[in-house]
Design a protein around this motif. Structure first.
Motif, short mmCIF file in Angstrom:
data_model
loop_
_atom_site.label_atom_id
_atom_site.label_comp_id
_atom_site.label_asym_id
_atom_site.label_seq_id
_atom_site.Cartn_x
_atom_site.Cartn_y
_atom_site.Cartn_z
N LEU A 59 27.41 24.87 -21.79
CA LEU A 59 27.92 23.73 -22.56
C LEU A 59 27.22 22.46 -22.13
O LEU A 59 26.68 22.37 -21.02
CB LEU A 59 29.44 23.60 -22.42
N THR A 60 27.21 21.49 -23.02
CA THR A 60 26.58 20.19 -22.75
C THR A 60 27.54 19.08 -23.14
O THR A 60 28.20 19.15 -24.18
CB THR A 60 25.26 20.05 -23.55
N ARG A 61 27.63 18.06 -22.30
CA ARG A 61 28.45 16.88 -22.57
C ARG A 61 27.56 15.65 -22.46
O ARG A 61 26.78 15.51 -21.52
CB ARG A 61 29.59 16.74 -21.55
N SER A 62 27.70 14.73 -23.42
CA SER A 62 26.97 13.46 -23.38
C SER A 62 27.74 12.46 -22.55
O SER A 62 28.97 12.36 -22.67
CB SER A 62 26.77 12.92 -24.80
N ILE A 63 27.02 11.74 -21.70
CA ILE A 63 27.63 10.72 -20.84
C ILE A 63 26.81 9.44 -20.97
O ILE A 63 25.58 9.47 -20.93
CB ILE A 63 27.63 11.17 -19.36
N ASN A 64 27.51 8.32 -21.13
CA ASN A 64 26.85 7.01 -21.22
C ASN A 64 27.14 6.19 -19.97
O ASN A 64 28.27 6.21 -19.46
CB ASN A 64 27.34 6.24 -22.45
N VAL A 65 26.13 5.46 -19.53
CA VAL A 65 26.30 4.49 -18.45
C VAL A 65 25.96 3.13 -19.05
O VAL A 65 24.92 2.98 -19.71
CB VAL A 65 25.36 4.79 -17.25
N LYS A 66 26.84 2.16 -18.84
CA LYS A 66 26.64 0.83 -19.43
C LYS A 66 26.75 -0.24 -18.35
O LYS A 66 27.64 -0.18 -17.50
CB LYS A 66 27.67 0.58 -20.52
N VAL A 67 25.82 -1.19 -18.39
CA VAL A 67 25.85 -2.36 -17.51
C VAL A 67 26.19 -3.55 -18.38
O VAL A 67 25.56 -3.78 -19.41
CB VAL A 67 24.49 -2.59 -16.81
N THR A 68 27.19 -4.31 -17.96
CA THR A 68 27.65 -5.47 -18.74
C THR A 68 27.60 -6.72 -17.88
O THR A 68 28.00 -6.69 -16.71
CB THR A 68 29.10 -5.26 -19.23
N VAL A 69 27.09 -7.81 -18.46
CA VAL A 69 27.11 -9.12 -17.80
C VAL A 69 27.57 -10.16 -18.82
O VAL A 69 27.20 -10.11 -19.98
CB VAL A 69 25.73 -9.51 -17.23
N PRO A 70 28.42 -11.13 -18.41
CA PRO A 70 28.92 -12.13 -19.36
C PRO A 70 27.82 -13.04 -19.92
O PRO A 70 27.82 -13.38 -21.08
CB PRO A 70 29.92 -12.95 -18.54
N LYS A 71 26.87 -13.45 -19.07
CA LYS A 71 25.76 -14.29 -19.52
C LYS A 71 24.49 -13.49 -19.37
O LYS A 71 24.27 -12.83 -18.37
CB LYS A 71 25.66 -15.56 -18.67
N ALA A 72 23.64 -13.57 -20.39
CA ALA A 72 22.45 -12.72 -20.41
C ALA A 72 21.33 -13.28 -19.53
O ALA A 72 20.71 -14.27 -19.88
CB ALA A 72 21.96 -12.59 -21.84
N PRO A 73 21.05 -12.63 -18.38
CA PRO A 73 19.89 -13.05 -17.59
C PRO A 73 18.63 -12.34 -18.11
O PRO A 73 18.72 -11.32 -18.77
CB PRO A 73 20.24 -12.55 -16.19
N SER A 74 17.48 -12.88 -17.83
CA SER A 74 16.24 -12.21 -18.27
C SER A 74 15.75 -11.33 -17.12
O SER A 74 14.77 -11.63 -16.45
CB SER A 74 15.19 -13.24 -18.67
N LYS A 75 16.47 -10.25 -16.89
CA LYS A 75 16.15 -9.34 -15.81
C LYS A 75 16.32 -7.89 -16.28
O LYS A 75 16.89 -7.65 -17.33
CB LYS A 75 17.06 -9.59 -14.61
N THR A 76 15.81 -6.97 -15.49
CA THR A 76 16.00 -5.55 -15.80
C THR A 76 16.84 -4.91 -14.70
O THR A 76 16.91 -5.39 -13.58
CB THR A 76 14.65 -4.81 -15.91
N ALA A 77 17.47 -3.79 -15.05
CA ALA A 77 18.31 -3.06 -14.10
C ALA A 77 17.90 -1.59 -14.08
O ALA A 77 17.32 -1.08 -15.04
CB ALA A 77 19.78 -3.18 -14.51
N GLU A 78 18.20 -0.95 -12.97
CA GLU A 78 18.03 0.49 -12.86
C GLU A 78 19.34 1.05 -12.32
O GLU A 78 20.18 0.30 -11.81
CB GLU A 78 16.88 0.86 -11.93
N GLY A 79 19.51 2.36 -12.43
CA GLY A 79 20.77 2.92 -11.99
C GLY A 79 20.69 4.39 -11.64
O GLY A 79 19.64 5.03 -11.75
N GLU A 80 21.83 4.91 -11.21
CA GLU A 80 21.99 6.32 -10.89
C GLU A 80 23.34 6.76 -11.41
O GLU A 80 24.30 5.99 -11.39
CB GLU A 80 21.97 6.56 -9.38
N LEU A 81 23.41 7.99 -11.86
CA LEU A 81 24.67 8.59 -12.28
C LEU A 81 24.86 9.86 -11.46
O LEU A 81 23.98 10.74 -11.47
CB LEU A 81 24.65 8.93 -13.77
N THR A 82 25.97 9.95 -10.75
CA THR A 82 26.28 11.14 -9.96
C THR A 82 27.47 11.83 -10.61
O THR A 82 28.50 11.20 -10.85
CB THR A 82 26.63 10.77 -8.50
N VAL A 83 27.31 13.11 -10.93
CA VAL A 83 28.39 13.89 -11.53
C VAL A 83 28.76 15.02 -10.58
O VAL A 83 27.90 15.76 -10.10
CB VAL A 83 28.00 14.45 -12.90
#
Length: 195
Positions: A59-83
Protein backbone atom coordinates in the motif's frame (compact mmCIF):
# COMPACT_ATOMS: atom_id res chain seq x y z
CA UNK A 1 48.36 -12.95 -9.98
CA UNK A 2 44.67 -13.15 -9.06
CA UNK A 3 45.70 -13.05 -5.38
CA UNK A 4 47.36 -9.64 -5.76
CA UNK A 5 44.33 -8.32 -7.66
CA UNK A 6 42.05 -9.37 -4.77
CA UNK A 7 44.40 -7.86 -2.18
CA UNK A 8 44.72 -4.47 -3.89
CA UNK A 9 41.82 -2.02 -3.59
CA UNK A 10 39.65 -1.44 -6.64
CA UNK A 11 41.05 1.72 -8.34
CA UNK A 12 37.57 2.78 -9.52
CA UNK A 13 36.20 2.41 -6.01
CA UNK A 14 39.13 4.41 -4.59
CA UNK A 15 38.48 7.18 -7.16
CA UNK A 16 34.79 7.45 -6.21
CA UNK A 17 35.57 7.29 -2.49
CA UNK A 18 38.03 10.16 -2.90
CA UNK A 19 35.45 12.20 -4.82
CA UNK A 20 32.84 11.51 -2.12
CA UNK A 21 35.20 12.66 0.63
CA UNK A 22 35.96 15.87 -1.27
CA UNK A 23 32.25 16.48 -1.93
CA UNK A 24 31.39 16.05 1.76
CA UNK A 25 34.25 18.33 2.77
CA UNK A 26 33.13 21.02 0.30
CA UNK A 27 29.51 20.74 1.43
CA UNK A 28 30.51 21.14 5.08
CA UNK A 29 32.59 24.24 4.26
CA UNK A 30 29.68 25.76 2.32
CA UNK A 31 27.21 24.89 5.10
CA UNK A 32 29.35 26.48 7.80
CA UNK A 33 30.25 29.55 5.75
CA UNK A 34 26.70 30.35 4.56
CA UNK A 35 24.90 29.41 7.75
CA UNK A 36 21.82 27.31 8.39
CA UNK A 37 19.09 28.10 10.88
CA UNK A 38 18.03 25.91 13.76
CA UNK A 39 15.45 23.23 12.97
CA UNK A 40 11.73 23.82 13.39
CA UNK A 41 9.99 20.53 14.23
CA UNK A 42 6.38 19.64 13.49
CA UNK A 43 3.88 18.10 15.85
CA UNK A 44 3.68 14.33 15.28
CA UNK A 45 1.02 13.37 12.74
CA UNK A 46 -0.62 9.96 13.15
CA UNK A 47 -2.38 8.49 10.14
CA UNK A 48 -5.43 6.25 10.28
CA UNK A 49 -4.67 2.58 11.10
CA UNK A 50 -3.89 0.46 8.03
CA UNK A 51 -3.98 -3.24 7.21
CA UNK A 52 -1.84 -5.36 4.90
CA UNK A 53 -2.64 -8.93 3.95
CA UNK A 54 -0.73 -11.52 1.97
CA UNK A 55 -3.46 -11.13 -0.71
CA UNK A 56 -2.91 -7.33 -0.85
CA UNK A 57 0.72 -7.03 0.28
CA UNK A 58 1.48 -3.42 -0.72
CA UNK A 59 0.00 0.00 0.00
CA UNK A 60 1.02 3.61 -0.55
CA UNK A 61 0.01 6.73 1.39
CA UNK A 62 0.68 10.32 0.30
CA UNK A 63 2.15 12.61 2.95
CA UNK A 64 2.65 16.38 2.70
CA UNK A 65 5.12 18.51 4.61
CA UNK A 66 4.40 22.24 4.72
CA UNK A 67 6.49 25.15 5.99
CA UNK A 68 4.52 28.29 6.86
CA UNK A 69 5.77 31.78 7.69
CA UNK A 70 3.57 34.87 8.32
CA UNK A 71 5.81 37.23 6.32
CA UNK A 72 7.45 36.03 3.14
CA UNK A 73 11.26 36.12 3.35
CA UNK A 74 13.33 35.62 0.20
CA UNK A 75 14.96 32.44 1.41
CA UNK A 76 14.86 28.71 0.75
CA UNK A 77 14.27 25.85 3.17
CA UNK A 78 15.14 22.18 3.31
CA UNK A 79 13.67 19.47 5.47
CA UNK A 80 13.39 15.87 6.58
CA UNK A 81 10.39 13.66 7.15
CA UNK A 82 10.73 10.70 9.51
CA UNK A 83 7.97 8.08 9.49
CA UNK A 84 7.73 5.36 12.12
CA UNK A 85 5.55 2.34 11.36
CA UNK A 86 4.37 -0.05 14.10
CA UNK A 87 3.31 -3.47 12.80
CA UNK A 88 1.66 -6.51 14.38
CA UNK A 89 1.58 -9.77 12.36
CA UNK A 90 -1.27 -12.25 12.83
CA UNK A 91 -1.01 -15.44 10.74
CA UNK A 92 -4.30 -16.94 9.55
CA UNK A 93 -3.17 -20.28 11.02
CA UNK A 94 -2.05 -19.76 14.65
CA UNK A 95 0.34 -22.73 14.38
CA UNK A 96 2.18 -21.15 11.44
CA UNK A 97 5.79 -20.32 12.33
CA UNK A 98 6.72 -18.27 9.24
CA UNK A 99 8.19 -14.83 9.96
CA UNK A 100 7.63 -12.69 6.85
CA UNK A 101 9.50 -9.47 6.16
CA UNK A 102 7.92 -6.04 5.88
CA UNK A 103 9.59 -3.11 4.10
CA UNK A 104 8.89 0.63 4.45
CA UNK A 105 10.20 3.28 2.07
CA UNK A 106 9.49 6.83 0.92
CA UNK A 107 9.77 8.48 -2.47
CA UNK A 108 9.00 11.87 -3.96
CA UNK A 109 5.26 12.18 -4.64
CA UNK A 110 4.31 10.47 -7.86
CA UNK A 111 7.85 9.28 -8.63
CA UNK A 112 8.61 5.60 -8.93
CA UNK A 113 12.21 5.93 -10.12
CA UNK A 114 13.64 7.59 -6.99
CA UNK A 115 13.22 6.59 -3.38
CA UNK A 116 15.19 7.02 -0.20
CA UNK A 117 16.69 3.84 1.34
CA UNK A 118 14.07 1.33 2.46
CA UNK A 119 14.04 -0.26 5.91
CA UNK A 120 13.02 -3.90 6.38
CA UNK A 121 12.01 -5.77 9.52
CA UNK A 122 11.06 -9.36 10.28
CA UNK A 123 7.57 -9.87 11.68
CA UNK A 124 6.80 -12.24 14.54
CA UNK A 125 3.27 -13.37 15.41
CA UNK A 126 1.72 -11.33 18.22
CA UNK A 127 4.75 -9.04 18.65
CA UNK A 128 4.81 -5.34 17.80
CA UNK A 129 7.68 -4.48 15.49
CA UNK A 130 8.82 -0.95 14.58
CA UNK A 131 10.30 0.18 11.25
CA UNK A 132 11.45 3.71 10.51
CA UNK A 133 12.29 5.49 7.27
CA UNK A 134 13.55 9.02 6.51
CA UNK A 135 13.06 11.26 3.46
CA UNK A 136 15.56 14.10 2.95
CA UNK A 137 13.53 16.84 1.32
CA UNK A 138 15.16 18.87 -1.44
CA UNK A 139 16.47 22.34 -0.57
CA UNK A 140 14.31 23.98 -3.24
CA UNK A 141 11.42 25.12 -1.08
CA UNK A 142 11.12 28.85 -1.80
CA UNK A 143 9.69 30.45 1.30
CA UNK A 144 6.71 32.52 0.34
CA UNK A 145 4.02 32.48 2.98
CA UNK A 146 4.15 28.71 2.62
CA UNK A 147 6.01 26.02 0.70
CA UNK A 148 6.11 22.28 0.88
CA UNK A 149 7.00 18.84 -0.34
CA UNK A 150 4.96 15.80 -1.30
CA UNK A 151 6.12 12.28 -0.46
CA UNK A 152 4.74 8.77 -0.86
CA UNK A 153 5.08 6.24 1.95
CA UNK A 154 5.09 2.64 0.70
CA UNK A 155 4.68 -0.36 2.98
CA UNK A 156 5.17 -3.87 1.59
CA UNK A 157 4.62 -7.31 3.11
CA UNK A 158 6.45 -10.38 1.83
CA UNK A 159 3.93 -11.57 -0.79
CA UNK A 160 4.73 -15.29 -0.67
CA UNK A 161 4.42 -15.62 3.11
CA UNK A 162 1.71 -17.81 4.60
CA UNK A 163 -1.74 -16.23 4.82
CA UNK A 164 -2.09 -13.56 7.45
CA UNK A 165 -2.72 -9.90 8.33
CA UNK A 166 -0.51 -7.03 9.47
CA UNK A 167 -2.13 -4.26 11.52
CA UNK A 168 -0.24 -0.98 11.01
CA UNK A 169 0.00 2.35 12.80
CA UNK A 170 2.20 5.12 11.45
CA UNK A 171 3.38 8.50 12.66
CA UNK A 172 5.29 11.20 10.78
CA UNK A 173 7.40 14.05 12.15
CA UNK A 174 9.07 16.67 9.94
CA UNK A 175 11.80 19.19 10.55
CA UNK A 176 12.82 22.11 8.36
CA UNK A 177 15.53 24.74 8.40
CA UNK A 178 16.29 27.93 6.48
CA UNK A 179 19.34 27.83 4.23
CA UNK A 180 21.94 30.59 3.91
CA UNK A 181 20.84 32.20 7.15
CA UNK A 182 21.22 31.43 10.83
CA UNK A 183 18.06 33.45 11.57
CA UNK A 184 14.65 31.81 11.65
CA UNK A 185 11.73 33.79 10.24
CA UNK A 186 9.40 34.83 13.06
CA UNK A 187 6.63 32.27 13.79
CA UNK A 188 7.85 29.77 11.18
CA UNK A 189 6.00 26.45 11.55
CA UNK A 190 6.20 22.98 10.00
CA UNK A 191 3.30 20.56 9.61
CA UNK A 192 2.70 17.02 8.36
CA UNK A 193 -0.63 16.00 6.80
CA UNK A 194 -2.31 13.77 4.27
CA UNK A 195 -3.95 15.28 1.17
Amino acid sequence: MSLSREASPNPGLRHWATRLILLVACASVVATSEGVSDDVISEPYTGAPLTLTTEAPKLTRSINVKVTVPKAPSKTAEGELTVQVKARWTPADPTQTAQPWMRVSMSRAGETTFSWPAHSVVLEAGTEVVAQTVAYLDPNCELGTECGWGTDLTIELQPDAGAGTVELEWTGVARARVLNSSDLPKDMSVSVSEP
